[in-house]
Design a protein around this motif. Structure first.
Motif, PDB file in Angstrom:
ATOM      1  N   LYS A   1     -12.802  -1.142   2.116  1.00  0.00           N
ATOM      2  CA  LYS A   1     -12.881   0.145   1.425  1.00  0.00           C
ATOM      3  C   LYS A   1     -14.315   0.624   1.554  1.00  0.00           C
TER       4      LYS A   1
ATOM      5  N   LEU B   1      -7.100  -2.722  -6.154  1.00  0.00           N
ATOM      6  CA  LEU B   1      -6.776  -1.381  -5.692  1.00  0.00           C
ATOM      7  C   LEU B   1      -5.993  -0.555  -6.696  1.00  0.00           C
TER       8      LEU B   1
ATOM      9  N   LEU C   1       0.832  -1.202   0.000  1.00  0.00           N
ATOM     10  CA  LEU C   1       0.000   0.000   0.000  1.00  0.00           C
ATOM     11  C   LEU C   1       0.869   1.256   0.000  1.00  0.00           C
TER      12      LEU C   1
ATOM     13  N   ILE D   1      -1.107   4.398  -1.478  1.00  0.00           N
ATOM     14  CA  ILE D   1      -2.527   4.263  -1.140  1.00  0.00           C
ATOM     15  C   ILE D   1      -2.680   4.517   0.355  1.00  0.00           C
TER      16      ILE D   1
END
Length: 115
Positions: free
Chosen positions: A96, A114, A19, A24
């Protein structure tokens, strides 16, 4: 986005590293410190199935006797066990917008979901 897990888990570390590398933003929920609710576990079981949410590969599960393992034979019992033993939850679980979308870590699945 919220990542649920425990910080010293290698799979959680891989997920967080991915991530970060992909820039992200996420919030981390340490269920060792913050706990987890039956409602949240039920939501995850609805998405992934209780057999997937229950981590049967970890030490917490393996410490149980065969009799104890076979007694956990439905979602209700699995959730009760996971609330008492948060290490028995497969991790990480990524949500999410409040919806569970990923469980465990697979770089390709993360990129697809993602990316």
């Amino acid at each position: 986005m919220t990542v649920y897990g425990i910080p010293n888990c290698n799979t959680v570390k891989k997920s967080i590293d991915w991530l970060k590398a992909n820039q992200i933003d996420y919030e981390f929920h340490d269920f060792k410190k913050k706990g987890i609710t039956a409602q949240k576990l039920n939501e995850w079981c609805k998405v992934f199935g209780w057999e997937t949410v229950l981590n049967r590969k970890g030490l917490t599960w393996k410490k149980l006797s065969k009799e104890e393992q076979s007694a956990i034979d439905n979602q209700e019992k699995a959730i009760a066990y996971m609330i008492e033993n948060t290490s028995a939850i497969k991790r990480p679980i990524v949500e999410k917008n409040g919806q569970a979308i990923l469980i465990s870590f697979d770089e390709n699945r993360y990129a697809e979901t993602l990316g």
